[in-house]
Design a protein around this motif. Structure first.
Motif, short mmCIF file in Angstrom:
data_model
loop_
_atom_site.label_atom_id
_atom_site.label_comp_id
_atom_site.label_asym_id
_atom_site.label_seq_id
_atom_site.Cartn_x
_atom_site.Cartn_y
_atom_site.Cartn_z
N THR A 125 72.63 26.51 36.53
CA THR A 125 71.75 27.50 35.91
C THR A 125 72.27 28.83 35.85
OG1 THR A 125 70.82 27.63 38.13
CG2 THR A 125 69.43 26.38 36.65
N GLY A 126 73.59 29.04 35.91
CA GLY A 126 74.20 30.18 36.02
C GLY A 126 74.13 31.26 37.23
N ARG A 127 73.44 30.56 38.29
CA ARG A 127 73.16 31.38 39.55
C ARG A 127 74.52 31.40 40.40
NH1 ARG A 127 68.52 34.67 38.69
NH2 ARG A 127 67.65 33.64 36.73
N GLY A 128 75.38 30.71 40.25
CA GLY A 128 76.49 30.73 41.29
C GLY A 128 77.03 32.17 41.52
N VAL A 129 77.51 32.35 42.55
CA VAL A 129 78.17 33.79 42.97
C VAL A 129 79.78 33.73 43.05
CG1 VAL A 129 78.04 36.03 44.12
CG2 VAL A 129 75.93 34.60 43.71
N PHE A 130 80.44 33.81 42.24
CA PHE A 130 81.95 33.89 42.15
C PHE A 130 82.27 35.45 42.32
CE2 PHE A 130 80.77 30.13 39.59
CZ PHE A 130 81.42 29.15 40.31
N VAL A 131 83.57 35.68 42.78
CA VAL A 131 83.66 37.06 43.08
C VAL A 131 83.54 37.77 42.18
CG1 VAL A 131 85.68 38.62 43.80
CG2 VAL A 131 85.42 36.50 45.02
N ASP A 132 84.14 37.70 40.86
CA ASP A 132 83.78 38.46 39.74
C ASP A 132 82.38 38.76 39.35
OD1 ASP A 132 84.88 40.10 37.86
OD2 ASP A 132 85.07 38.75 36.19
N ASP A 133 81.34 37.81 40.10
CA ASP A 133 80.10 38.44 39.89
C ASP A 133 79.41 39.27 40.62
OD1 ASP A 133 80.31 36.35 38.14
OD2 ASP A 133 79.45 34.64 39.41
N LEU A 134 80.24 39.66 41.63
CA LEU A 134 79.96 40.93 42.38
C LEU A 134 79.93 42.10 41.92
CD1 LEU A 134 81.68 39.84 45.81
CD2 LEU A 134 79.18 39.56 45.37
N HIS A 135 78.68 42.91 42.04
CA HIS A 135 78.75 44.30 41.39
C HIS A 135 78.17 45.08 42.57
CE1 HIS A 135 79.78 43.90 37.26
NE2 HIS A 135 79.30 42.62 37.40
N LEU A 136 78.94 46.02 43.02
CA LEU A 136 78.71 46.75 44.48
C LEU A 136 78.55 48.07 43.91
CD1 LEU A 136 80.93 45.28 47.28
CD2 LEU A 136 78.62 44.60 46.63
N PRO A 137 77.57 48.86 44.83
CA PRO A 137 77.82 50.31 44.41
C PRO A 137 79.22 51.05 44.55
CG PRO A 137 75.95 49.72 45.92
CD PRO A 137 76.64 48.58 45.72
N ARG A 138 79.37 51.97 43.55
CA ARG A 138 80.72 52.76 43.70
C ARG A 138 81.92 51.84 43.55
NH1 ARG A 138 81.02 54.28 48.52
NH2 ARG A 138 82.33 56.31 48.09
N MET A 139 81.73 50.83 43.02
CA MET A 139 82.92 49.76 43.08
C MET A 139 83.79 50.15 42.08
SD MET A 139 82.84 45.47 43.01
CE MET A 139 82.53 45.29 41.31
N VAL A 140 85.27 50.21 42.19
CA VAL A 140 86.12 50.54 41.22
C VAL A 140 87.09 49.14 41.09
CG1 VAL A 140 86.23 52.95 41.44
CG2 VAL A 140 87.47 51.49 43.20
N HIS A 141 87.56 48.92 39.91
CA HIS A 141 88.55 47.81 39.39
C HIS A 141 90.21 48.34 39.55
CE1 HIS A 141 84.57 46.09 38.06
NE2 HIS A 141 84.30 47.51 38.08
N ALA A 142 90.66 47.33 39.90
CA ALA A 142 92.16 47.19 40.03
C ALA A 142 92.95 46.47 39.08
CB ALA A 142 92.73 47.03 41.44
#
Lengths: 781, 292, 161
Positions: free
Chosen positions: A24-41
């Motif tokens: 149903t598309g409800r799995g949580v893989f790492v890329d699915d995490l969105h945390l406040p103030r998160m930045v990307h490397a």
């Protein structure tokens, strides 16, 4: 409680509970995490296979839109301990910095990391970093690297040979002297990629208030990863938390701690904000890790009747430019060597493994490391020997198998005795299912029509669940496993385990084990895993260990809780414990069957009324157990394939495929069969499709999915599976399944092709068996 | 793996598209189905400053019957051709080629004009265009022109299009009665680019002699190639197994394919000959009605 | 960087957004709309993990820029079930365990949806061909083919009743 042995769910195809969220598309893989103030490397990677780094200028990049930080080795390296892979002098000579600062040693070496508001912006800035290189000539071929003294990948090593190891037993020379024939061939397994659909990924976050590092990681071993983060970054173990949610496949790649992991964790600590890094496919194919880069020179000494007298293996393993923390880089070659004689009685065996450094990506474990390539070489050589001796290849195997009358069989090279394997049954059933008796006629008939058919077999015995693995370093606790089972006051069963699932269906099979042990429905059991803050310890999910190790531990803990509940119920009913049973969800005392207590009644009472507690040590229904099985269990199996080769185009079609497996009692056949079919597809890939290729200049040529090919749905047809369910001796009963099928499958495919092309005397010694290689082997261009 | 910055333009009519291309010159690129372009952009191997998206130009998306064949608008999806009875009946070779173009999810977006303009040496449509003697209708700042397929493919990924020109339509003529066609390729897996491939058509006269033969190879050189010397061997004669072998040998004689991770040059050359032989046999069986 | 206004319908809901032209549809769905069931496995159009339905047809969302979907309709894996009620294709994948790690699964389900819309009773070969544009590393595909076959039967029963 239901008497043990009366399983309600074990052996049933219980629907996998994790599947519901994944479909149903409800799995949580790492890329699915969105945390406040998160930045990307994003990592800037070397385009050179071997180059001195003269300077890195990030001035222009620093002002690129959205950039938060840019760091190079000089910023990060001193903030981590050395990622040394082993305790030998050679290991200390392998220079593994978080971000290499002196030399790039492979295309894809991470030289700088950019952190920005999103990945697009990080990649924009990355392009503006100016690195000055002094290109050096690379070493790419293991044989050249061995001989080279002027081009060194790691100067401190003094050569490009990481190690030369030897071992064996008996007397090879004596075996040769007594033999009628010695057959020799050199087999070249292609470097390939473990290739999980989800690559490496992590989000790291530092909480300064608690001084705690939390890392969400796509991992096979969150507890080991926590240990490594703690060790390398000098943070107390209980101030590191690793969380592993859904994992998009792993296959060995995610049982390593990578330099990028450390860099991201360091940046999270420094910036005080969550940092996400998700490797893209190009990085995955170029720079994560490769596997199976083995050359296997194999000799076998036999009598004319096919009895094996001895085996000698000289293995050259190309470890690439680095080791992967914390594994010793020669682990995979050694695993290959020690696994080679199995499943046969080989009285004399001599091996040598030379592990060579080159300017390529490092070598990782990949499902059945060593074993799969070794089995392909061994079974291929047996077929060559059978042809030379004019023996039926099956007869030759029958003559040498570790058979029922040999059990328990003490491996001559050491190790726990092999028991409860069914090699002969597996072989005979595979031969029957593939139609071996009639096959030679079918083959002759086809040949008369100009069609080339062949049959191949692969046989394995594979150990799993070792208390300790000798091939590893820094893993003194590889046997460690604990599980906690508790029944809450609401009657729900929670089981905490340290293993984690990357598609193996543990949430379901473990729940089945607990449910049956406790006499509750499967859906009343929640399996909690993948979080190091849970009350469970683990060495991770690798080496086919989880079902064996976690299974046994979990069942023990579940049994404790059952016993506790009986004790509480007995006290409540004022009956002797041995007269209380659980039937249909109610506790009933023999002497007063009308007086019943529900599971919920007992659960609530046990938590609320400490006087009911079965021990003086606390209230409630809970037990933690540690893995206590002294030795490994052995699984076995035999696979057979019939293929047809179009000798004009080199295309191979798989006409029939059977797998006979003995992984002990099946917990869930649907999940077990999925493991088998998946392993066979991976074997198909390494036999027919998969090859990491470097150009002569050391540039990787297989960095997209147009170049690196994995099997697709049209690659092969159905697999027929037959299970022999011989329980393992001792209390555990369950055996492993994750890797064995791959070990049997690679030789089944490859030997079938060789058999089909036997009219051409084709030598098939190099994988993958690409169409052009097959045409060449038949004497075409 | 994220694309670099670009400006996006979505013209509504062809003329506007041409003007945009003229305005931005080499810094602009045409986006049609995007199935080849966008991967390159994601890898930053292609980094146009301006992307001119033709998907919003309705006048480019059509399929009509025109005299002796069909005319296909440039942005008509490959999948539309695959599903079309008109294409199956009037241009069976084109219809047969479609399932070989990538996977259906790719053909749902991939366009006919895009495939020709991209001119991948291993792709099927350019070879089909050669065999069918298609005409590519091109529009640019100086107006419209028709380019014969044989003049369209210049080199690998290079066509006769000028930088501000786009493909407007392709005209695929039908083949006469008594014609059989075939398209065969060998790829590592289904849906992969061909290591070698051949598109063929054979027309038989009432006596059963071959009145016209057309063979185009792909995946074995920088552009698809018509092998006219091999065609000549077949034309005017009754096709025998021996003749087919002779034509196949002739077809590959001058080939000089390159090697890559999938196949050696020698393999490509050899298997091209095998495919020519098989394709002629299949086309012949269709021409005589033995096979559909 | 210039942002472009975008209006589209996703899983039946109208959305308006300002997006950079280079933002892929996949990233727009995942990041801007939080529909993380669409996965990125290669970002170059080969693996099929990012497959969504664009106006009912299965396409790679990593090969589309979000701006290109202006005025169009997108269905993602999150739009397949009706509330608690799974789509028959989802049911079939669950019953047949047509997945393991589940990373590729949304793409397979949407490809299967498109296939079964056009071909209600596909043969095994047709199923294999249709899903060969989606890569899976775990299952060996047999259970996925079985799932699509079972889904076809479920949909057939649904039509008959």
């Amino acid at each position: 409680m239901r008497p043990r042995g009366q399983s309600a769910s074990i052996g049933e195809p219980v629907k996998a509970s994790a599947d519901l969220r994944l479909i149903t598309g409800r799995g949580v893989f790492v890329d699915d995490l969105h945390l406040p103030r998160m930045v990307h490397a994003a990592f800037l990677r070397s385009p050179h296979p071997h180059a001195r780094i003269l300077g890195i200028d990030a001035k222009n990049a620093a002002t690129s839109p959205g950039v938060v930080a840019i760091r190079t080795g000089s910023d990060l390296n001193l903030r981590s301990k050395l990622m040394q892979v082993g305790e030998t002098t050679e290991a200390s000579a392998i220079d593994i910095e978080v971000l290499p600062s002196g030399k790039a040693r492979m295309v894809g070496d991470p030289l700088a990391v950019v952190v920005a508001q999103d990945r697009y912006l990080a990649e924009d800035a990355m392009e503006l970093i100016d690195v000055t290189y002094e290109p050096l000539s690379p070493v790419l071929d293991a044989d050249v690297a061995r001989a080279s003294t002027d081009t060194l990948v790691h100067e401190n090593l003094g050569s490009n040979v990481f190690s030369t190891a030897e071992g064996g037993y008996g007397d090879w020379d004596e075996a040769v002297a007594s033999s009628d024939v010695v057959v020799r061939e050199t087999f070249r397994q292609a470097r390939c990629s473990p290739f999980p659909l989800e690559g490496r990924a992590l989000v790291a976050d530092w909480d300064p208030a608690d001084a705690k590092l939390t890392v969400w990681s796509s991992s096979q071993w969150p507890h080991m990863f926590r240990q490594h983060l703690s060790d390398l970054l000098n943070i107390p173990l209980d101030h590191v938390r690793v969380v592993t949610q859904d994992v998009g496949g792993a296959f060995g790649l995610k049982a390593n701690t990578f330099r990028e992991d450390i860099a991201i964790a360091l940046l999270a600590v420094e910036l005080g904000r969550p940092v996400k890094w998700v490797e893209d496919r190009r990085e995955n194919l170029m720079a994560s890790a490769h596997a199976r880069d083995h050359s296997i020179d194999l000799e076998i000494a036999l009598k004319n009747d096919g009895v094996i007298l001895g085996l000698r293996a000289r293995i050259v393993d190309d470890m690439g430019a680095y080791g992967l923390y914390p594994w010793s880089p020669d682990s995979w070659g050694k695993l290959l060597a020690v696994s080679l004689p199995l499943p046969y009685k080989v009285p004399n065996y001599q091996w040598e493994v030379v592990t060579v450094v080159t300017n390529k990506a490092p070598e990782s474990a990949y499902r059945a490391p060593g074993n799969a390539a070794g089995a392909w070489a061994r079974e291929s050589l047996l077929d060559i020997a059978a042809r030379q001796l004019s023996l039926d290849p099956i007869d030759l195997r029958r003559r040498n198998l570790i058979a029922r009358q040999d059990l328990p069989f003490s491996p001559l090279g050491g190790g726990a005795p092999i028991d409860a394997v069914t090699t002969e049954e597996a072989l005979e059933q595979a031969a029957a299912l593939i139609g071996y008796d009639d096959f030679r006629q079918e083959q002759q008939k086809a040949l008369a029509e100009g069609r080339y058919l062949g049959v191949g077999f692969g046989i394995y015995i594979k150990a799993a669940g070792r208390p300790k693995s000798p091939a590893t370093v820094g893993l003194s606790e590889t046997g460690l496993e604990s599980a906690t089972v508790r029944m809450s006051a609401t009657g729900a069963v929670q089981a905490f385990v340290g293993a984690c699932s990357g598609g193996q269906g543990y949430e379901t099979t473990f729940a089945q084990l607990v449910a049956d042990e406790m006499g509750v429905p499967v859906d009343a059991v929640q399996i909690q895993m993948g979080d190091t803050d849970f009350p469970a310890e683990s060495s991770g999910t690798w080496g086919s260990r989880s079902t064996v190790v976690v299974g046994a531990t979990l069942v023990g803990a579940a049994r404790d809780v059952s016993t506790q509940m009986i004790a509480v119920a007995a006290k409540m009913m004022e009956a002797p414990q041995e007269e209380v049973a659980l039937e249909g969800g109610f506790f009933i005392a023999e002497r007063a069957p009308s007086e019943r207590l529900s599971v919920l009644d007992v659960a609530r009472a046990a938590w609320e009324d400490s006087s009911l507690a079965p021990s003086t040590l606390g209230t409630g229904l809970s037990s933690t157990r540690h893995y206590e099985i002294p030795g490994p269990t052995y699984s076995n199996g035999c696979h057979a394939a019939v293929v047809e080769v179009d000798t004009e185009t080199g295309k191979v079609s798989v006409l029939r495929y059977v797998a006979v497996e003995d992984c002990g009692p099946l917990i869930n056949p649907m999940i077990a069969n999925g493991q088998i079919r998946g392993a066979i597809a991976q074997a198909y890939g390494s036999v027919f499709l998969e090859e990491i290729v470097y150009s002569e200049d050391g540039l990787p040529l297989t960095t997209t999915l147009l170049d690196y090919l994995i099997p697709d749905a049209a690659s092969m047809g159905d697999v027929i599976i037959k299970h022999l369910e011989t329980p393992a001796p001792g209390s555990g009963r369950f055996k492993s399944l994750g890797e064995g099928p791959l070990v049997a499958s690679a030789p089944a495919f490859a030997c079938a092709v060789a058999d089909a092309l036997s009219p051409f005397d084709a030598r098939l010694t190099r994988l993958p068996l690409k169409p052009d290689r097959l045409i060449e082997a038949t004497g075409g261009d | 793996m994220k694309p670099a910055v670009f400006d996006y333009h979505a013209p509504a009519i062809v003329q506007e598209a041409v003007e945009l291309l003229q305005r931005y010159g080499e810094d602009a690129t045409v986006l049609a189905g995007g199935q080849s372009l966008v991967p390159l952009m994601n890898l930053r191997l292609s980094r146009p400053g301006h992307v001119v998206d033709l998907n919003g130009v309705p006048e480019l998306d059509y399929l009509t019957v025109d005299g002796e064949g069909i005319v296909v608008g440039a942005t008509t999806r490959q999948r539309t051709l695959e599903r079309s009875d008109t294409v199956r009946d009037l241009c069976p070779l084109l219809w047969r080629a479609m399932p070989l173009v990538g996977h259906f999810q790719v053909r749902n977006r991939g366009t006919v004009g895009g495939s020709l303009a991209h001119a991948d040496p291993a792709s099927e449509l350019p070879a089909v265009a050669l065999v069918l003697q298609a005409e590519v209708g091109v529009v640019g700042p100086t107006g419209r022109r028709d380019v014969k397929a044989e003049d369209f493919f210049i080199d690998a990924y290079t066509t006769a299009l000028d930088s501000a020109e786009i493909v407007e339509h392709v005209r695929f003529p039908s083949l006469p009665g008594g014609t059989g066609t075939a398209i065969l390729e060998v790829a590592r897996r289904e849906g992969d680019f061909a290591m070698a491939g051949v598109a063929a058509s054979l027309t038989l006269d009432p006596e059963g002699l071959c009145s016209s033969a057309r063979l185009a190879l792909f995946g074995v050189g920088p552009t698809p190639v018509r092998v006219i010397k091999a065609e000549r061997i077949l034309e005017g004669r009754a096709i025998t197994e021996e003749l087919v072998g002779e034509a196949a040998a002739m077809a590959v004689q001058d080939l000089d394919p390159s090697s890559d991770v999938h196949a050696s040059a020698a393999y490509r050359k050899r298997v091209a000959g095998v495919l020519v032989r098989r394709a002629i046999a299949e086309a012949l069986a269709r021409a005589t009605g033995e096979q559909t | 960087m210039a942002q472009v206004a975008l209006r589209l319908k996703v899983n039946g809901v109208e959305h308006e957004a300002l997006v950079e032209p280079r933002l892929t549809l996949a990233d727009f769905l995942r990041t801007d709309l939080g529909l993380t069931g669409t996965h990125l496995g290669c970002e170059h159009g080969v693996c099929g993990a990012c497959t969504v339905l664009l106006d009912g047809e299965a396409v790679r969302s990593c090969l589309l820029f979000a701006v290109q979907t202006e005025g169009h309709e997108v269905i993602t894996i999150e739009g397949m079930a009706q509330g608690e009620e799974l789509h028959p294709i989802q049911e079939a994948f669950w019953e047949q365990h047509g997945l393991q790690c589940g990373f590729c699964t949304p793409g397979f389900i949407l490809s299967a949806y498109n296939l079964l819309q056009e071909n209600a009773q596909p043969s095994e070969e047709e199923i294999q061909a249709a899903i060969s544009g989606n890569l899976c590393r775990c299952t060996g595909y047999q259970s996925i083919v079985a799932s699509v076959k079972a889904a076809a039967e479920k949909l057939q029963l649904q039509r008959e009743s």
